[in-house]
Design an enzyme around this catalytic site. Structure first.
Site, short mmCIF file in Angstrom:
data_model
loop_
_atom_site.label_atom_id
_atom_site.label_comp_id
_atom_site.label_asym_id
_atom_site.label_seq_id
_atom_site.Cartn_x
_atom_site.Cartn_y
_atom_site.Cartn_z
N ASP A 90 -7.51 -3.32 14.30
CA ASP A 90 -8.86 -3.74 13.91
C ASP A 90 -8.83 -4.89 12.91
O ASP A 90 -9.83 -5.21 12.28
CB ASP A 90 -9.65 -2.56 13.33
CG ASP A 90 -8.97 -1.95 12.11
OD1 ASP A 90 -7.96 -2.50 11.64
OD2 ASP A 90 -9.46 -0.91 11.61
N ASP B 59 0.83 -1.21 0.00
CA ASP B 59 0.00 0.00 0.00
C ASP B 59 0.86 1.26 0.00
O ASP B 59 2.08 1.20 0.16
CB ASP B 59 -0.96 0.00 1.20
CG ASP B 59 -0.32 -0.45 2.51
OD1 ASP B 59 0.93 -0.45 2.59
OD2 ASP B 59 -1.04 -0.78 3.45
N HIS C 194 -7.12 -5.13 10.08
CA HIS C 194 -6.97 -4.86 8.64
C HIS C 194 -5.63 -5.39 8.11
O HIS C 194 -4.62 -5.36 8.81
CB HIS C 194 -7.17 -3.38 8.31
CG HIS C 194 -6.13 -2.43 8.80
ND1 HIS C 194 -6.36 -1.47 9.75
CD2 HIS C 194 -4.82 -2.26 8.45
CE1 HIS C 194 -5.28 -0.76 9.96
NE2 HIS C 194 -4.32 -1.22 9.19
N GLU D 177 -9.72 -2.02 5.51
CA GLU D 177 -10.37 -1.80 6.80
C GLU D 177 -11.56 -2.75 6.97
O GLU D 177 -12.00 -3.37 6.00
CB GLU D 177 -10.86 -0.34 6.86
CG GLU D 177 -9.76 0.70 6.71
CD GLU D 177 -8.97 0.93 8.00
OE1 GLU D 177 -8.90 0.02 8.85
OE2 GLU D 177 -8.41 2.04 8.15
#
Ligand SMILES: N[C@@H]1[C@@H](O)[C@H](O)[C@@H](COP(=O)(O)O)O[C@@H]1O
Length: 263
Positions: A140, A70, A142, A147
């Site tokens: 979380d 990313d 990801h 996400e």
């Protein structure tokens, strides 16, 4: 899924680096070894060990092609928080034989984000896919910047960052979440799981819920990492601190089943 529990962060990184090195060495010369790579704090120790092995003449990157997961949208390469900068500063610049033309990182300054992402997917495909994708994980759950509630079949594309992720990542932006870019380009969950092998690093108490969701929860887009349960070559390398939310049974199971497997 394998879950390799190591005593601490240093040992987790050593194990993961040795695993990657073994895979690169076992790969034939007929085509490059295609390695997916993450940024973040988690892989730094792995990069240091891979660099050590490379500089000691034990491991060559001459036949390795890399694809990063990313990149923040809107940060130029020279920005000290761009993932391009991170990768060169923490890894590529220290390798003796990594070919610059074999490094692939999404261009966060593109004026055609969708085209950039489509070209990235096509380039991965042109190499016959990714052999091993190394990744980290968000608190979380990801993977890359996928996400919660990103499709588990998603491909490389533009992602909106959640407020929570911007707050977590603000530690690199003067503790100001407003300075963290609101969007990123990211490989999809499906791009990661198309890889032949996926190796995810999960360390520290703050990742304990994510580890439990990845290993023990149901497969759900709420925890995008949980899709690894459906992957035939997924390995979680973790430290003891991240195991706090696993049931005792799960923890003991993986210690038992892994006790004779070194790599
Ligand atoms: N996009 C990256 C992820 O690829 C990374 O896994 C995550 C965790 O980073 P860290 O390893 O610093 O906890 O941070 C970012 O959100």
């Amino acid at each position: 899924m394998r879950v390799v529990i190591q005593e601490d962060y240093r040992k987790m990184c050593k194990w993961a680096a040795d695993y990657i090195a073994a895979r690169i060495k076992a790969h034939g010369e007929d085509r490059p070894f295609v390695l997916g790579l993450p940024t973040g704090s988690s892989p730094i120790g792995v990069y240091q060990e891979l660099v050590r092995q490379n500089r000691a003449g034990e491991l060559s990157f001459a036949n390795v092609v890399t694809f990063n997961m990313d990149e923040y949208l809107g940060l130029p390469q020279e920005h000290d928080q761009s993932y391009w900068y991170f990768m060169h500063n923490n890894f590529f610049n220290h390798l003796t034989d990594m070919k610059p033309e074999n490094i692939n990182i999404l261009n966060g300054m593109t004026d055609d984000p969708e085209g950039e992402c489509a070209r990235y997917e096509a380039k991965i495909a042109s190499y016959g896919g990714i052999d091993l994708f190394l990744g980290g994980i968000g608190v979380d759950g990801h993977i890359a910047f996928n996400e919660p509630y990103t499709s588990l079949a998603s491909r490389t594309g533009v992602r909106d960052l959640t407020t929570d992720t911007r707050i977590v990542n603000s530690r690199f932006f003067g503790n100001d979440p407003g300075k963290v870019p609101a969007q990123a380009l990211s490989v999809g969950v499906g791009t990661v799981t198309d890889s032949k092998e996926v190796l995810i690093l999960i360390n520290g108490h703050n990742k304990a819920r994510a580890l439990a969701a990845t290993v023990e929860g149901g497969v759900s887009q709420k925890w995008t990492c949980s899709t690894l349960q459906m992957h035939n070559g997924a390995i979680i390398a973790c430290d003891e601190a991240a195991c706090g939310e696993l049931t005792v049974d799960t923890y003991k199971y993986f210690l038992d089943i892994e006790k004779n497997q070194r790599l």
